[in-house]
Design a protein around this motif. Sequence first.
Motif, PDB file in Angstrom:
ATOM      1  N   GLY A 114       0.809  -1.205   0.000  1.00 23.00           N
ATOM      2  CA  GLY A 114       0.000   0.000   0.000  1.00 23.00           C
ATOM      3  C   GLY A 114       0.845   1.259   0.000  1.00 23.00           C
ATOM      4  N   PRO A 118       1.176   3.588  -6.202  1.00 18.65           N
ATOM      5  CA  PRO A 118       0.795   4.990  -6.293  1.00 18.65           C
ATOM      6  C   PRO A 118      -0.718   5.161  -6.217  1.00 18.65           C
ATOM      7  N   ILE A 120      -2.741   6.938  -7.782  1.00 16.25           N
ATOM      8  CA  ILE A 120      -3.489   7.011  -9.024  1.00 16.25           C
ATOM      9  C   ILE A 120      -3.896   5.597  -9.469  1.00 16.25           C
ATOM     10  N   LEU A 121      -3.038   4.603  -9.216  1.00 13.91           N
ATOM     11  CA  LEU A 121      -3.372   3.223  -9.585  1.00 13.91           C
ATOM     12  C   LEU A 121      -4.410   2.636  -8.637  1.00 13.91           C
ATOM     13  N   VAL A 122      -4.182   2.830  -7.335  1.00 20.63           N
ATOM     14  CA  VAL A 122      -5.109   2.285  -6.353  1.00 20.63           C
ATOM     15  C   VAL A 122      -6.495   2.892  -6.556  1.00 20.63           C
ATOM     16  N   PHE A 124      -7.819   4.295  -9.260  1.00 23.84           N
ATOM     17  CA  PHE A 124      -8.417   3.832 -10.510  1.00 23.84           C
ATOM     18  C   PHE A 124      -8.901   2.386 -10.385  1.00 23.84           C
ATOM     19  N   GLY A 125      -8.066   1.534  -9.802  1.00 31.07           N
ATOM     20  CA  GLY A 125      -8.430   0.129  -9.635  1.00 31.07           C
ATOM     21  C   GLY A 125      -9.669  -0.020  -8.767  1.00 31.07           C
ATOM     22  N   PHE A 126      -9.702   0.760  -7.698  1.00 31.01           N
ATOM     23  CA  PHE A 126     -10.853   0.655  -6.810  1.00 31.01           C
ATOM     24  C   PHE A 126     -12.114   1.159  -7.497  1.00 31.01           C
ATOM     25  N   ALA A 127     -11.945   2.163  -8.347  1.00 32.21           N
ATOM     26  CA  ALA A 127     -13.094   2.673  -9.111  1.00 32.21           C
ATOM     27  C   ALA A 127     -13.640   1.571 -10.017  1.00 32.21           C
ATOM     28  N   ILE A 128     -12.746   0.801 -10.647  1.00 34.13           N
ATOM     29  CA  ILE A 128     -13.194  -0.321 -11.478  1.00 34.13           C
ATOM     30  C   ILE A 128     -13.958  -1.332 -10.630  1.00 34.13           C
ATOM     31  N   VAL A 146     -10.476   3.314   0.758  1.00 36.63           N
ATOM     32  CA  VAL A 146      -9.191   3.531   0.085  1.00 36.63           C
ATOM     33  C   VAL A 146      -8.258   4.381   0.954  1.00 36.63           C
ATOM     34  N   SER A 149      -6.562   2.312   3.464  1.00 33.34           N
ATOM     35  CA  SER A 149      -5.522   1.462   2.864  1.00 33.34           C
ATOM     36  C   SER A 149      -4.245   2.266   2.605  1.00 33.34           C
ATOM     37  N   ALA A 213      -5.250  11.966  -5.078  1.00 37.61           N
ATOM     38  CA  ALA A 213      -5.424  11.010  -6.176  1.00 37.61           C
ATOM     39  C   ALA A 213      -6.464   9.938  -5.851  1.00 37.61           C
ATOM     40  N   PHE A 217     -10.786   9.371  -7.644  1.00 37.78           N
ATOM     41  CA  PHE A 217     -11.413   8.256  -8.334  1.00 37.78           C
ATOM     42  C   PHE A 217     -12.563   7.640  -7.548  1.00 37.78           C
TER      43      PHE A 217
END
Lengths: 275, 287, 369
Positions: A114, A118, A120-122, A124-128, A146, A149, A213, A217
Amino acid sequence: MHWKTRSRLTGWLLGTVTIGFLLFQWAPMFTMFTLSFSGENGGTTFPMNGVSLHWYRNLWEADLFDDFKPPMLRSFLLALACSATTVVLSVCAAQAMRGRFRGNGLYFYLLLLGLMAPGILVGFGFAILTRLLGIEGAWNTTAYVVHVSWALPFGFLTMLAVFNRFDPKLEEAALTLGATRLTAFRRITWPLILPGVIGTALFGFSLSYDEYARTLFTSGSDGTLPLAVMAQLDRQLTPELYAIGTATTAMSLIVISLCAIGFWLRARALRGSPT
Amino acid sequence: MSTIRLRSPAAFWLALPAGLWMALAVVLPVLLIVWVSLWGGTSVSPNNPITFDNYQRFLSNQNYLWLIGDTLVQTAMIMAITGVLGYCIAYFLTVKVASPGWRVALFLAFVIPFWTSTLIRAIAFVPFLGVNGLLNQALMAIGLIERPIQAFLYSRLGISMAQVSLYTLLASGPVVYMLNSIPPALREAAMTLKAPPIIVFWRIILPLTLPGIVIGQVLVFLNVLADFITVTTVGGNKLAFLGNLILLFYEGSQIRATAVVSVLLMLLMLAGVTLALRVVDIRKIGG
Amino acid sequence: MTLADVPVIPQLDLELRHIRKRYGDFVAVNDVSLQVGKGQFICLLGPSGCGKTTTLRCVAGLEEPDAGDILIGGREVTGEPPWKRDIAMMFQDFALFPHMTVAKQVGFGLEMLKKPKAQIAARVAEVLKAFEIGHLAERRPAQLSGGQKQRVALARAMVTEPRILLLDEPIGALDYSLRETVMLELKTLQKRSGISFIWVTHDQNEAFSLGDHVVVMNHARIEQQGRPDEVLSRPRTAFVAGFIQGNNVLEGKAGLVRDGVLEVMTALGTFRVPLLDLAPPAAGSALSFSVRAERLIERPGEDVPNRIALRCITVEYFGAFRRHVLEGAGGTVVKYDQFGALPQSIREGENIVLGWSLDNGVLHRAPPA
């Protein structure tokens, strides 16, 4: 020339670099602080056109469109919740690590992940994830998950370090005096790790309060303060943003110094005075 | 013997919530990104076929490749600057400052900004770097320049200055830690073995602080590579790095392209961290 | 005068002339002068904070004295850095470089002297063999035991054959069981190599068993220096007498001098102490003298000039002797040690008269602090 004199010369050289960097680091913040007090006709840059609290008043009396009060409240509540959750989870996790359960090595890296991943990845991934699950994002649900985390690895490492310095003989003493494990933890361990716990709580609060970031998301339609600030920056940079920045920075400085003073007083009390 | 028994079920249950939380909020989302990046079709649904088309489309675009390269160049540059700067500052604060009071004061001045919002600090660079900004005023006041320099703000120079200011502490912190863990007697032992200071530095101090340097560089690498806030604030959206591209695609609802860039970013990061681990074993720190 | 007429002065390995060093208000070394002849074993002995380590660090060049001169092998080096002095140093915790193998470590000093690679390798192998650590050549310090570390540190310091080896509590970090063996080895090594050793310690057993010359320091000053037996039998100050185990230090006032013997009035009574080489002190001035605890005589006859009435408080058994702690008038405590595993002759609570012959009283030069 004595050899220590030459060593002093490198000292001066490195000192100049250091002081130069510190000035460079603080100058923008001081520019912002100063400009936040500019007059009514002052802009986002020099000259200030007077000195006033105009922009702070503007913030306070803002209308619906650029009202920073609701996002600030949301940020504050979210940070509080994140801080509390982080404290509970990281104390549990660090205490569990002392028990060396099976797979604790992997667990360590899981929590460290964690820290490396970064935002921005976490985010975005959580948004998916929420989209696939059909969940609507909101600041107090998805963003909360998030944020924790993000703060958890910091809290976990802090608590690990605290437990590392902790002398287990103190607990053993309590146990041999007839305390149960729970009582020993509550009466002996907890008070001793308290400074670390407070540090963790601070981490949890400030990491969440400042996070951009991950929130971007996952927070849905009602954003937090950093989102509102960024949105305003996108529309137009105004001295109000300086006022917000100054206010939040001042807030965190005050909180940090209060804690530092608290730690100092505690350390002094523990050392004890003979009177 | 402590308040937790070795290998007890209690330890496992205590560890579980945090582990689950991280698995759900970090690991699963990251895996999902990889999966989504392989989606064919056009809808957001788990039933999409698996394909490498998204990658092919992205990587065949020369502009995007340039952008990846550009991001890497920027990252390498910031790593180099913060590395040298951070080492100098760490060395000064831990070795050269004799008075404990001054050391604490300077250290606080170094660290405190880190406790405040990165976003706010980035925004503060706008009035600092602008045409009427403090930097131009100061440079004109000491007579270094005659006219304000436009190119500070909304330029790569400005972004780099902000990034150096934001990330030097990351490069410096681990070095401070390593320098503090070197007993002063080592330095003295080397000197009594006929090593002049510069040799002491190269042969003793530098190798012993290498793990700190590498960790600092990894932290800067990870942060600059994924940085988009400085670019949007100080860069005024005139420039873009990988992070901005992710945001751009996401705002354009191009979820597959977003995932592709994210995966590439991840791969770059993995490569960087692996490389760093080859140079130095992070687990050895403190041992 | 021809060359042949020039008197041959044996060259000193080290000479300290009036060294002073202060840190702010704290005086660490105060007017310390010392001469170390060729290949001597010197022990600097004293309690912690007495300035012995600072003195050593001044010799090494790690500290710069505020005043005074340092000469190594007859050459003035006061302002010279450590790497230009003909010394080597062994540190308390050995200060091994954690990132270097034993071989690299031991070769470091030779590398600094820019010796050719092949020569370094050969010399390192030779030294490692001599110190019986050849099998550790590729190990790093973290993989060594305390005794092995000590050998590596010694090999690293000795490899360049310096004129002087400075040792700062060199066996303080070792287990007790190892110390005696190591001390013996070091003494032999010193004799064989002809290198002067300057050994700093707070342990008097080390100092008196190793040193050719013992320097006792206290409060930044040298209290007394001389051969070990000299210092042991004739402590010249109350501090030295008190610091060396087994002395009874008695304080009192000077009385009359008769036939080179001074009368001293103390709380325990009046005693007769020989003046020897000391000038007679003014009558009534404060002074002190000491008597070794094993030199006391039980139930002395009338011919013994110094006698005290005491009450035995406790009897303790040490390895080689039995110590009696006794109390006299005014609560003054006197120790009496009995060697030779004799049957116990004084019981706790018993009143007894002890005495000592005239020549066992040692008068101190300096008045008690």
